[in-house]
Enzyme design. Structure first.
Site, PDB file in Angstrom:
ATOM      1  CE  LYS A   5      -2.907   3.258   1.024  1.00 27.91           C
ATOM      2  NZ  LYS A   5      -2.141   4.454   1.011  1.00 27.91           N
ATOM      3  CD  GLU A  45       9.901  13.087  11.728  1.00 21.93           C
ATOM      4  OE1 GLU A  45       8.816  12.680  12.034  1.00 21.93           O
ATOM      5  OE2 GLU A  45      10.635  12.347  11.438  1.00 21.93           O
ATOM      6  CB  CYS A  55      12.213   9.695   9.287  1.00 17.68           C
ATOM      7  SG  CYS A  55      12.854   8.408   8.535  1.00 17.68           S
ATOM      8  CD  GLU A  77      12.523   4.012   8.828  1.00 14.42           C
ATOM      9  OE1 GLU A  77      12.247   5.240   9.648  1.00 14.42           O
ATOM     10  OE2 GLU A  77      12.418   4.570   7.565  1.00 14.42           O
TER      11      GLU A  77
HETATM   12  C1  SIN Z   1      12.844   8.019   5.569  1.00 10.96           C
HETATM   13  O1  SIN Z   1      12.793   9.232   5.621  1.00 10.96           O
HETATM   14  O2  SIN Z   1      12.065   7.329   5.917  1.00 10.96           O
HETATM   15  C2  SIN Z   1      14.077   7.298   5.129  1.00 10.96           C
HETATM   16  C3  SIN Z   1      15.270   8.085   4.851  1.00 10.96           C
HETATM   17  C4  SIN Z   1      16.525   7.262   4.380  1.00 10.96           C
HETATM   18  O3  SIN Z   1      16.325   6.192   3.868  1.00 10.96           O
HETATM   19  O4  SIN Z   1      17.809   7.949   4.200  1.00 10.96           O
END
Ligand code: SIN
Length: 487
Positions: free
Chosen positions: A182, A388, A291, A257
């Site tokens: 998805k 964030e 992230c 994650e």
């Molecule tokens: C992400 O922002 O989820 C992944 C970033 C990365 O793989 O460096």
């Protein structure tokens, strides 16, 4: 600016189920827009629970054969898919920029980054080793074999619509699982193009399935359906918590994650130019929408002014614009809502005494754009310290001592990535060990690649992607106890 891919059959706008391109049962679609211009790129099938259940069934049927393929066969399928990604690099990158906004050079980097995971796990498929264990009694022998989990659901975000999917599908398939994906509704085209290439690579029907549409319905079907044995998700912490709780109903394995709040610490013994370069990568990649982006920049008091001056110069050289234009380094944010969130964080900080300096040469093209911004005079009671940012905003906090900065860096429920710059070897070890994060960049602003384990601690999630550890998340351990040896 090239408006469309050369190979326009890469633009798919239906669901991919059991090797077929299909409409939603309702016939409904949703629009995919280019955040840089507001143009509708295409309309994509709006699927729900029924189509997802169909995809899960197809994945289950396909897995009965896929799990019997040899490691070398799976290697060959994945390598074919990888090679097609390289062959169609320009088109995949253009699609990504069109729907997500990131500059073309970054989009190409992402496609190659995703392909690297596919090649890595194609190779790793050949290294799923078991064990023999010393016997517990004289007439028994103990062995361990590793087996695929079964059907894996992959829910992926809009910030890396190609690489996050590749990073989940590749290990799942390498281990002998099949997948139901998805992708984010903001960026389905990159994902569907990958499905098209998997089809061209000859990956059998049902091994990869993809549905977009009514997110809560699809999520509910995935988490409640007992056939799905594992869910892997990249996205926000609140959604990750909900998916984990919902998956507990059928005791699925989960890999999460999730969000981060990365500290970027510059000690007074650091190489300042290297620290500024590292920060530019870790803060402004994808317009701050990763992230692992630096979220809180801590600079030791003795070098604070010199660092801020050099950072101002570097940020003033960023070019904001349409990702397809030559020279653009900062594209739009994914949508206006995302940009409004970032603006609200800046406003709150300024209302509490922060000084904001924005860098944009021209007027911003539309409300999805946020100018690169440096915030000084910031304090730990501002929202920007705790949340964030997901935008091109760099808040610079001052600190005095190593102990003080470690305490503040760890003062968050998140624990994904952290960065620090220092040339003192003792400090390098002390700080590396003290930071409560899954990944630490030491004198390095770019830490992600397929050979390194990617993942977080605390509320940033569980599980690791990539590296020699990444396949374990997609395998079950089975113990074999063989008796009757002495008789
Ligand atoms: C992400 O922002 O989820 C992944 C970033 C990365 O793989 O460096």
């Amino acid at each position: 600016m090239r408006p469309t891919p050369k190979d326009d059959s890469l633009i798919r706008n239906q669901a991919y189920i059991d090797g077929q391109w299909v409409d939603a049962l309702s016939g409904e679609t949703f629009a995919v827009t280019n955040p840089a211009t507001g143009d509708v790129l295409t309309n994509v099938s709006r699927c729900g629970a029924k189509e997802t259940a169909h995809a899960i069934k197809a994945a289950d049927t396909a897995q009965q054969l896929w799990k019997k393929t040899s490691a070398k066969e799976r290697f060959a399928y994945l390598m074919k898919w990888h090679d097609l990604m390289h062959e169609h690099l320009e088109d995949l990158a253009l699609l990504l920029t069109l729907e997500q906004g990131k500059p073309l050079a970054e989009a190409k980097g992402e496609v190659l980054y995703g392909a690297n995971y596919v090649r890595w796990f194609a190779e790793e498929a050949k290294r799923v080793y078991g064990d023999t264990i010393p016997n517990a009694t004289s007439d028994t022998r103990l062995l361990v074999i590793k087996q695929p989990i079964g059907v894996v659901a992959c829910i992926t975000p809009w910030n890396f619509p190609n690489a996050m999917l590749a990073r989940k599908i590749a290990p799942a398939l390498a281990a002998g699982n099949t997948v139901v994906c998805k992708p984010a509704n903001e960026t389905p085209l990159s994902a569907l193009a990958l499905a098209e290439l998997a089809d061209r690579a000859g990956i059998p029907a049902g091994v990869i399935n993809m549905v977009n549409g009514i997110t809560p319905e699809i999520g509910e079907e995935i988490t409640s359906n007992p056939i799905v044995r594992k869910l892997t998700f990249t996205g926000s912490t609140p959604i990750g918590k909900k998916l984990t709780a919902d998956s507990a109903r059928t005791m699925k394995r989960t890999s999460m994650e999730l969000g981060g709040n990365a500290p970027f610490i510059v000690f007074d013994d650091a190489d300042l130019d290297a620290a500024v370069s590292g920060l530019m990568i870790s803060k402004f990649r994808n317009a701050g929408q990763t992230c692992v982006c630096s979220n809180r920049i801590f600079v030791q008091s003795g070098i604070y002014d010199a660092f801020v001056e050099r950072l101002n110069k570097a940020v003033s050289e960023l070019v904001v614009g349409d990702g397809r234009s030559e020279g653009t380094s900062i594209g739009p944010l994914v949508h206006e809502r995302a940009a409004n969130n970032v603006r609200a964080l800046i406003e709150e900080a300024v209302s509490k005494g922060a000084t904001s300096k924005s860098f944009a040469i021209d007027e911003l093209p539309n409300a999805c754009f946020v100018a690169p911004t440096i915030l000084t005079d910031v304090s730990d009671d501002m929202r920007i310290f705790h949340e964030e940012i997901f935008g091109p905003v760099a808040p610079i906090f001052k600190f005095d001592t190593e102990n003080d900065v470690i305490k503040r860096a760890n003062d968050t429920p998140f624990g994904l990535a952290a960065y620090f710059y220092s040339r003192d070897i003792g400090r390098v070890w002390r700080v590396s060990e003290a930071l409560e994060y899954g990944m630490v960049g030491i004198n390095a602003g770019a830490i992600s690649n397929e050979m390194a384990p990617f993942g977080g601690v605390k509320e940033s999630g569980q599980g690791r992607e990539g590296s020699k550890y990444g396949l374990d998340d997609y395998l079950e351990i089975k113990s074999l106890c063989m008796g009757g040896i002495d008789t």
